[in-house]
Design a protein around this motif. Structure first.
Motif, PDB file in Angstrom:
ATOM      1  N   VAL A 128      43.807  42.972  46.366  1.00  0.00           N
ATOM      2  CA  VAL A 128      45.069  41.823  46.429  1.00  0.00           C
ATOM      3  C   VAL A 128      45.036  40.148  46.610  1.00  0.00           C
ATOM      4  CG1 VAL A 128      47.691  41.514  46.669  1.00  0.00           C
ATOM      5  CG2 VAL A 128      47.020  43.370  46.703  1.00  0.00           C
ATOM      6  N   PHE A 129      44.816  39.589  46.121  1.00  0.00           N
ATOM      7  CA  PHE A 129      44.585  38.224  45.451  1.00  0.00           C
ATOM      8  C   PHE A 129      45.833  37.551  45.689  1.00  0.00           C
ATOM      9  CE2 PHE A 129      43.990  34.119  44.154  1.00  0.00           C
ATOM     10  CZ  PHE A 129      42.762  33.834  45.537  1.00  0.00           C
ATOM     11  N   THR A 130      46.561  36.912  46.748  1.00  0.00           N
ATOM     12  CA  THR A 130      47.566  36.007  46.802  1.00  0.00           C
ATOM     13  C   THR A 130      47.469  34.127  46.651  1.00  0.00           C
ATOM     14  OG1 THR A 130      48.575  36.511  48.903  1.00  0.00           O
ATOM     15  CG2 THR A 130      49.505  37.862  47.170  1.00  0.00           C
ATOM     16  N   ALA A 131      48.587  33.683  45.926  1.00  0.00           N
ATOM     17  CA  ALA A 131      47.920  31.960  46.363  1.00  0.00           C
ATOM     18  C   ALA A 131      49.592  31.695  46.509  1.00  0.00           C
ATOM     19  CB  ALA A 131      47.506  30.961  45.613  1.00  0.00           C
ATOM     20  N   ASN A 132      49.937  30.945  47.781  1.00  0.00           N
ATOM     21  CA  ASN A 132      51.316  30.153  48.045  1.00  0.00           C
ATOM     22  C   ASN A 132      50.270  29.036  47.651  1.00  0.00           C
ATOM     23  OD1 ASN A 132      52.523  32.687  48.054  1.00  0.00           O
ATOM     24  ND2 ASN A 132      52.425  32.152  49.940  1.00  0.00           N
ATOM     25  N   TRP A 133      52.008  27.077  47.455  1.00  0.00           N
ATOM     26  CA  TRP A 133      50.991  26.187  47.477  1.00  0.00           C
ATOM     27  C   TRP A 133      52.558  24.725  48.337  1.00  0.00           C
ATOM     28  CZ3 TRP A 133      52.290  22.393  42.920  1.00  0.00           C
ATOM     29  CH2 TRP A 133      51.866  21.277  42.997  1.00  0.00           C
ATOM     30  N   ALA A 175      51.030  42.911  42.105  1.00  0.00           N
ATOM     31  CA  ALA A 175      49.913  43.752  42.827  1.00  0.00           C
ATOM     32  C   ALA A 175      51.751  44.459  43.205  1.00  0.00           C
ATOM     33  CB  ALA A 175      49.250  43.430  43.993  1.00  0.00           C
ATOM     34  N   ASN A 176      50.788  45.194  44.422  1.00  0.00           N
ATOM     35  CA  ASN A 176      51.661  45.484  45.233  1.00  0.00           C
ATOM     36  C   ASN A 176      51.405  44.793  47.251  1.00  0.00           C
ATOM     37  OD1 ASN A 176      53.408  47.740  43.733  1.00  0.00           O
ATOM     38  ND2 ASN A 176      51.259  48.512  43.832  1.00  0.00           N
ATOM     39  N   ASP A 177      53.117  44.786  47.770  1.00  0.00           N
ATOM     40  CA  ASP A 177      52.584  44.586  49.065  1.00  0.00           C
ATOM     41  C   ASP A 177      52.323  45.132  50.218  1.00  0.00           C
ATOM     42  OD1 ASP A 177      53.882  41.860  49.635  1.00  0.00           O
ATOM     43  OD2 ASP A 177      55.614  42.156  49.312  1.00  0.00           O
TER      44      ASP A 177
END
Length: 697
Positions: A619-624, A648-650
């Motif tokens: 999993v790849f995530t991004a928060n801004w 995706a899944n946590d």
């Protein structure tokens, strides 16, 4: 029957109160601009972060503040009112089983908890008030005791805000949040007050309807050498939850991606506390500090992890925990005049007592109890003493030698459950934990570290006193009250350029027993000894005046000592142990009206069961976060969570469950059979924009 007692620390309380009486001036938390300065740290994997490193981090949940610690991953497999899931150093920490958390000097972990050992619920944090985050990985400091197998974090709140303010935030899926905070001076004291309220439905087909209420009062005076702070905190929440579900139920269309197997899961909780912290320094007596605290805590958690294995009414359970916790700590750093040149000696005492009025497991239908599996009353106390000697042998060589002694005592008294009444009794165990470290300065900008330590993690007191399985009356083997661990670490910290600090750590951890998640029960249980090794590389870069960059990557390998058999064969892989993780944070503060923060996170695929033939998906995530200050008094903020709308899944598990369409026992053996093994998932929330307006007065 005699009451369970540890030596009551009357002298500890007296010294705390005496020190409080001598505290003066306003207490200011030290703000550290980097993760750790050369010469100030005793290992390559510790540091402290100040508000300038934390303020621009976009957060979906309060506990994600811990992700500022290199290598830490925070996620969720149920409703947001429940403690988060934590991953660090190849450990699935569950809800905190092998990591120690403290806020304002108070422990957050709950031993012998109704849902999971070491349950660490940080949902009561107000991120805007956090002023410092001090962390260590590994159990190499004598100060760290129970649960600090992989490390510990200590979170401090600010004592004052520059001016009173109100913050309003709104976003999709019914997200609403209001925060008001302000401070004033009263006869040489500083009073800080804050009130927070929030509500959120989430993207779930069953609206989460989580409602949080949070109050903080903080009275402080003095500085970090001579000071006093008094704190009153109150937090409560209630919510509906969508637990992890069989992936096949989503793929078949029986439920939607954000659907639940059965409505009505969720819970309610509260945590209320009073605490005092003080520091006192006089040349002839050295530096003294300590804390006293009392906590009232409650959780009623309703969950259904397996769907309809046992019958058409579903497998919902309730886990209850209601306790009061009392404790304190005292420490002294001896004055240099009493020690040989180049020596620094610190000692301390720590005490905690948990009075658990009711901890239980119940079978429920629509939150109504229909059967008591087990119910107990637990009294548990711990006493710890430590001493640590730091010796500077030359300008380039120093050592740290520590010794820690811990004693745990517990008594469990069954109060309900057909097969539980023969359980209960007393358990006690003590351990000496030596710590050794060597720090060598290899140059003006480089330090090398070598550490070895023995530590422990406690087991649930009920596991240490149970001889009968409360579910069916079969024989059950008792667990030791303490699970011993040994750790080693080799590290290097260097300045590659004047504005780039890099650290590298090679570590190993051996555990006497392992906690592994069991998907069909929603709990953890011991599974034998394990071994882990890993490498971590952390970087801290300042680019010009405007940019701060933190970049980290970690690799680990987790294996059982003895192979475990499952339906796929024999294997040694520890389920849910993340082998590769990486993160990067970019903070931009040019000094004008604009500011921004970006957080990138990668979580590699991990084994779902012991053979490793079933794995999760990476999993790849991004928060801004983007901020704009209109004037001295008004600010606007925008958070974009899951920036790229990653589907995706946590979290993913492997376990047994039955959907409603599959029927009780999944149609292959009738009610009471084990269900169908498969992938259990909790989906990641979709992209969401949250807009905030802050006004100062």
């Amino acid at each position: 029957m005699k009451k369970l007692r540890h030596p009551t620390p009357i002298a500890l309380a007296a010294l705390l109160l005496a020190g409080a009486a001598q505290a003066q001036q306003q207490l200011d938390t030290v703000k550290v601009h980097g993760r750790a300065a050369l010469g100030a740290a005793d290992s390559a994997s510790e540091g402290e972060l100040g508000v300038e490193r934390l303020a621009l981090r976009p957060l979906l949940r309060p506990a994600e503040l811990l992700e500022a610690m290199p290598g830490m991953t925070v996620t969720q497999h149920s409703g947001d009112g429940k403690a988060n899931q934590y991953f660090l150093r190849g450990f699935n920490l569950d809800h905190g089983s092998d990591f120690a958390g403290f806020v304002l000097g108070m422990p957050v972990n709950m031993p012998s908890h109704g849902h999971g050992q070491g349950y660490m619920d940080l949902n009561f944090l107000i991120p805007e008030l956090v002023d410092s985050l001090r962390y260590r990985k590994g159990a190499f400091d004598a100060e760290d005791g129970d649960f600090a197998t992989t490390g510990a974090a200590r979170i401090g709140y600010m004592n004052a805000v520059e001016r009173p303010y109100a913050l309003l935030t709104a976003g999709p899926h019914g997200y609403r949040r209001a925060l008001a905070a302000g401070s004033t001076t009263l006869a040489g004291w500083t009073l800080l007050g804050a009130a927070e309220g929030s509500r959120y439905d989430g993207p779930w087909e069953q609206a989460e309807d989580i409602r949080r209420r949070n109050l903080v009062l903080r009275l402080s005076r003095g500085d970090e050498r001579n000071g006093l702070d008094l704190n009153a905190l109150s937090y409560s929440a209630d919510w509906l939850a969508t637990d992890h579900v069989p992936e096949r139920a989503i793929l078949s269309g029986e439920i939607g991606r954000f659907g639940a197997l059965q409505p009505g899961d969720g819970g309610r909780t509260h945590r209320r506390s009073l605490s005092a912290g003080w520091a006192y320094n006089q040349g002839s007596s050295g530096q003294w500090s300590g804390h006293l605290w009392a906590i009232d805590y409650r959780l009623n958690l309703f969950s259904n992890f397996s769907g309809f294995v046992s019958g058409p009414e579903g497998d919902q359970i309730e886990q209850q925990d209601h306790r009061r916790v009392y404790g304190g700590d005292l420490r002294q750093q001896l004055p240099a005049a009493l020690l040989p040149a180049g020596q620094q000696l610190e000692w301390g005492l720590q005490w905690r007592h948990d009075r658990i009025a009711g901890v239980g497991l119940y079978q429920t239908v629509e939150r109504q109890r229909v059967n008591t599996v087990r119910e107990d009353r637990v009294r548990q106390s711990s006493l710890g003493a430590f001493a640590q000697l730091e010796s500077r042998w030359t300008d380039g060589l120093r050592s740290v030698a520590g010794l820690r002694w811990d004693s745990l005592r517990a008594r469990a008294t069954p109060t309900g459950g057909e097969f539980n009444l023969d359980n209960g009794g007393r358990a006690s165990q003590s351990q000496l934990s030596p710590k050794l470290g060597l720090i060598a300065r290899a140059g003006a900008d480089t330090e090398a570290y070598a550490h070895w330590a023995r530590a422990f993690r406690s087991n649930d007191a009920r596991g240490a006193t149970t001889t009968v399985n409360p579910a069916d009356g079969s024989a059950s083997e008792r667990l030791p009250l303490l699970a011993r661990t040994t750790s080693t670490e080799l590290g290097l910290r260097t300045k590659l350029t004047p504005h780039w600090t890099s650290s590298l750590a090679l570590w190993r951890a051996n555990l006497a027993s392992e906690l592994v998640f069991v998907g069909d029960a929603g709990v953890t249980e011991a599974r034998g000894a394990s071994r882990r090794i890993g490498v971590e590389w952390s970087n801290d870069v300042q680019i010009g005046r405007d940019w701060l960059i933190d970049a980290d990557i970690a690799w680990s390998r987790a294996r059982f000592v003895q192979p475990v058999e499952n339906e796929f064969g024999m294997g040694k892989q520890v389920p849910n142990a993340v082998p590769v993780s990486a993160s990067m944070s970019l903070n931009w503060q040019p000094g004008g009206p604009w500011s921004s923060g970006l957080k990138l996170r990668y979580l590699g695929a991990y084994a779902l069961e012991e053979t490793g033939s079933r794995k999760s998906k990476a999993v790849f995530t991004a928060n801004w976060r983007l901020g704009y200050q209109f004037s001295e008094r008004w600010q606007l903020g925008l958070d974009v969570l899951n920036l790229f709308d990653t589907k995706a899944n946590d979290i993913e598990y492997w376990g047994a469950a039955c959907t409603r369409a599959e029927g009780p026992g999944c149609g292959d053996g009738g009610e009471g059979t084990d269900g169908i093994q498969g992938r259990l998932v909790h989906p990641m929330e979709p992209r969401a924009l949250r807009l905030s307006l802050r006004g100062s007065f």
